[in-house]
Design a protein around this motif. Structure first.
Motif, mmCIF file in Angstrom:
data_model
loop_
_atom_site.group_PDB
_atom_site.id
_atom_site.type_symbol
_atom_site.label_atom_id
_atom_site.label_comp_id
_atom_site.label_asym_id
_atom_site.label_seq_id
_atom_site.Cartn_x
_atom_site.Cartn_y
_atom_site.Cartn_z
ATOM 1 N N LYS A 111 0.818 -1.209 0.000
ATOM 2 C CA LYS A 111 0.000 0.000 0.000
ATOM 3 C C LYS A 111 0.851 1.257 0.000
ATOM 4 O O LYS A 111 1.738 1.443 0.851
ATOM 5 N N LEU A 129 -1.905 0.857 -10.083
ATOM 6 C CA LEU A 129 -3.120 1.648 -9.855
ATOM 7 C C LEU A 129 -2.803 3.140 -9.927
ATOM 8 O O LEU A 129 -2.876 3.877 -8.950
ATOM 9 N N ASP A 240 -10.011 -1.360 -4.761
ATOM 10 C CA ASP A 240 -8.574 -1.371 -4.500
ATOM 11 C C ASP A 240 -8.173 -2.796 -4.120
ATOM 12 O O ASP A 240 -8.871 -3.447 -3.345
#
Length: 441
Positions: A111, A129, A240
């Motif tokens: 993350k 992403l 996500d």
């Protein structure tokens, strides 16, 4: 643990040259920066063949499996992994989203690329992403590096030294990968790593499979039946892919793959409609060694793939996010000449004597409409131009990647991914190939 003793008369290994790269170049986009006087380094290839006609080719760029061939129940041999014909394509990150290579220094996602080790914060490369998270070791992770390689008995051994600070990681890490094809149709991949200081290590392999053939496309992929030895999964928000820290049971959900399920019956039901790209928790065995992780079968061909590993998790991916190639990189001639391969099918359908094998059609009623949407004459399909002119599109393959849980460094109750000096990181991964002659169930 995997042992590497082998009778060499059962397996033949051939060494060759897959291509050449300029010295100290680790990216396709860097090549133009060097002059003609720059030193070229060969990228080696190794082809392993056993007596059952299983043939596997690996190259030293990214410790990549470029070809994996074995016969179906009729004796027809097909290459069942996605890949490219030339080194240039493998080195180009715009068309190669980690296909067939080693994944590390840390596989999967972290993350925000943010880690803390011994109270010190490190920022890793963010390449997933929209460059929000860290993925598969970064833009120049293990799968985009040239590995030292040699033949050791009946094995191919590759090694790579990742230096301190590479992709933002602390400490140097020395990794080795040993590929061994056995006489009983197993590919044993033994991964080891050591470090000079505390860092995180989580390494896996990223081959994309279609057991009908690498060019068989979406239609045949949907007929695969998949089962995972997993009763829980690391929950992630649908928008996500990063686990939240919650671990949930799979019972009664689309994540329940403990009983074999045809992908065509479930893949489109996985929110938000992009198929599987999720981490599952492997149900470990009592003796603590390599565990049965997953099984895939393509009923028409009878090809079976079983996967074993000693890692606590496994990422199951069905290529719903397979990146399309850049339009300018594909000529009109290539588009016209290879469009027919997008929905290509191996010739099982043309043999009337094999109709009894095709009882699984009812499970994939939605496929025709999916392919019409993809291949409409009014819409140019997104695809990656692969080996032998194959067009790789969304849902054309699957990948099963045993590993530690994603983002484990930032979630205290996940298995610790930190490797300390003096410790040896070990991951023993086994692909076992076979055939199912008849389905009695």
């Amino acid at each position: 643990m995997i042992t590497y003793d082998c009778d060499c008369k059962d397996v033949v290994i051939t060494e060759g040259i897959f291509g050449e790269i300029y010295a100290e170049i680790f990216s396709y986009t860097d090549i133009e920066r060097f002059s003609d006087e720059s030193r070229l380094i060969p990228v080696k290839s190794y082809t392993m063949i056993n007596k059952n006609r299983v043939e596997i080719t690996v190259i030293s760029w990214g410790a990549t499996i470029v070809s994996l061939k074995y016969p179906d129940k009729y004796g027809h041999i097909a290459d069942v992994v996605l890949g490219f014909d030339d080194l240039k394509s493998y080195m180009n990150p715009r068309i190669n989203p980690f296909i067939g290579c080693i994944l590390g220094r840390c596989v999967n996602r972290i993350k925000n690329g943010h880690i803390v080790i011994k109270g010190k914060t490190y920022q890793l490369t963010r390449n997933d992403l929209n460059n929000k998270h860290h993925l598969h070791g970064g833009t120049k992770g293990f799968g985009r590096r040239l590995w030292e390689s040699h033949i050791d008995g009946c094995s191919v051994v590759m090694s790579y030294l990742s230096r301190d600070g590479e992709e933002g990681y602390p400490s140097a890490v020395l990794s080795t990968v040993r590929f061994k094809l056995t006489p009983d149709n197993k590919l044993e991949i033994g991964i080891r790593a050591t470090t000079t200081n505390s860092t995180i290590v989580n390494i896996s392999h990223g081959s994309l499979f279609n057991l009908a053939g690498h060019d068989a496309g979406q239609r045949e992929l949907m007929k695969h039946e998949i089962s995972l030895n997993c009763d829980r999964w690391t929950f992630a928000n649908y928008a996500d892919s990063i686990p939240t820290g919650s671990i949930r049971g799979v019972g009664g959900t689309i994540m329940d793959l403990r009983i074999p399920r045809a992908l065509g019956s479930c893949i489109k039901k996985v929110p938000p409609g992009e198929g599987y790209d999720h981490n599952f928790c492997v149900t470990s065995n009592w003796h603590g060694s390599s565990t049965y992780v997953a099984r895939a079968i393509h009923p028409r061909s009878g090809r079976v793939l079983e996967i074993y590993s000693d890692q606590p998790g496994v990422q199951f991916y069905t290529a719903g996010r397979l990146s399309p190639c850049v339009a300018s990189e594909v000529s009109d001639l290539q588009l016209n000449g290879n469009h027919q391969n997008i929905d290509s099918n191996i010739a099982y359908d043309n043999n009337p004597n094999r109709e009894e094998e095709y009882e699984h059609e009812a499970k994939t009623l939605t496929i025709d409409q999916m392919e019409k949407d993809t291949t409409s004459e009014h819409k140019t399909p997104d695809f990656i131009l692969g080996k032998q002119g194959a067009c790789y599109i969304k849902y054309c393959a699957f990948s099963i990647q045993p590993q530690n849980y994603p983002n484990a460094i930032n979630i205290p109750h996940f298995p610790c991914p930190i490797l300390q000096p003096g410790q040896v990181y070990c991951h023993d991964l086994i692909y076992k190939f076979g055939n199912q002659l008849t389905n009695y169930m």
